[in-house]
Design a protein around this motif. Structure first.
Motif, short mmCIF file in Angstrom:
data_model
loop_
_atom_site.label_atom_id
_atom_site.label_comp_id
_atom_site.label_asym_id
_atom_site.label_seq_id
_atom_site.Cartn_x
_atom_site.Cartn_y
_atom_site.Cartn_z
N ARG A 53 7.37 4.04 -8.36
CA ARG A 53 6.78 3.03 -7.47
C ARG A 53 7.13 1.63 -7.96
O ARG A 53 7.08 1.35 -9.15
N THR A 54 7.43 0.76 -7.03
CA THR A 54 7.71 -0.63 -7.41
C THR A 54 6.50 -1.53 -7.20
O THR A 54 6.41 -2.59 -7.80
N GLY A 55 5.56 -1.11 -6.37
CA GLY A 55 4.39 -1.94 -6.11
C GLY A 55 3.11 -1.29 -6.57
O GLY A 55 3.08 -0.17 -7.05
N HIS A 56 2.02 -2.01 -6.39
CA HIS A 56 0.68 -1.57 -6.78
C HIS A 56 0.09 -0.74 -5.63
O HIS A 56 0.19 -1.12 -4.48
N LEU A 57 -0.55 0.39 -5.95
CA LEU A 57 -1.19 1.21 -4.92
C LEU A 57 -2.57 1.61 -5.40
O LEU A 57 -2.72 2.43 -6.32
N ASP A 58 -3.61 1.00 -4.81
CA ASP A 58 -4.98 1.35 -5.19
C ASP A 58 -5.27 2.79 -4.82
O ASP A 58 -4.99 3.23 -3.70
N THR A 59 -5.85 3.52 -5.78
CA THR A 59 -6.10 4.94 -5.60
C THR A 59 -7.49 5.28 -6.13
O THR A 59 -7.86 4.87 -7.22
N ALA A 60 -8.23 6.06 -5.34
CA ALA A 60 -9.50 6.63 -5.80
C ALA A 60 -9.22 8.08 -6.16
O ALA A 60 -8.59 8.81 -5.39
N LEU A 61 -9.67 8.48 -7.35
CA LEU A 61 -9.43 9.83 -7.82
C LEU A 61 -10.77 10.50 -8.09
O LEU A 61 -11.57 9.99 -8.87
N PHE A 62 -11.01 11.62 -7.41
CA PHE A 62 -12.21 12.42 -7.63
C PHE A 62 -11.84 13.59 -8.53
O PHE A 62 -10.94 14.37 -8.21
#
Length: 132
Positions: A53-62
């Protein structure tokens, strides 16, 4: 906290993963949802995605705690060894059926864990997490 663009669920119970997918889709229909029944495969995917990935990707992880082969605590230990730039993209929430108060305390004191919630994931829980 606004809804992230991506959600990851790591739980060896495929039925619980489907419940999570349904609840997440209800609130964030455009979000990408990845379901993993094996913690090791989730870690490999997270690392590969970050490396590509080249950019930022907000992720929620359960994350479930009690899983065979690699449990949630081992997952968090391995996740902690990843680069800080990767950590910044993830909000990790424990989603467990454990009623052990030590698990809840351990989660509350872990630097990468944002909260501890009981299974199954409910609409009210997701609304509580992302209502701010």
């Amino acid at each position: 906290m606004k809804f992230p663009a991506r959600f990851i669920v790591v739980d060896d119970d495929a039925g619980n993963n489907l419940i999570c997918k349904y609840v997440i889709t209800y609130f964030a229909p455009a979000a990408t949802i990845q379901l993993f029944t094996e913690a090791e495969k989730a870690l490999v995917s997270i690392q590969e995605d970050y490396n590509q990935r080249t950019g930022h990707l907000d992720t929620a992880l359960f994350l479930d705690i009690n899983m065979p082969v690699m449990d949630g605590w081992e997952f968090l230990d391995k996740f902690s060894s990843f680069p800080p730039g990767l950590h910044a993209q993830y909000k990790i929430f424990i989603l467990s059926s454990s009623i052990d108060p030590e698990d809840k305390e351990k989660a509350e004191n872990h630097p990468h864990v944002q909260g501890y919630y009981s299974k199954p994931l409910r609409k009210e829980t997701l609304s509580e997490i992302f209502s701010g």
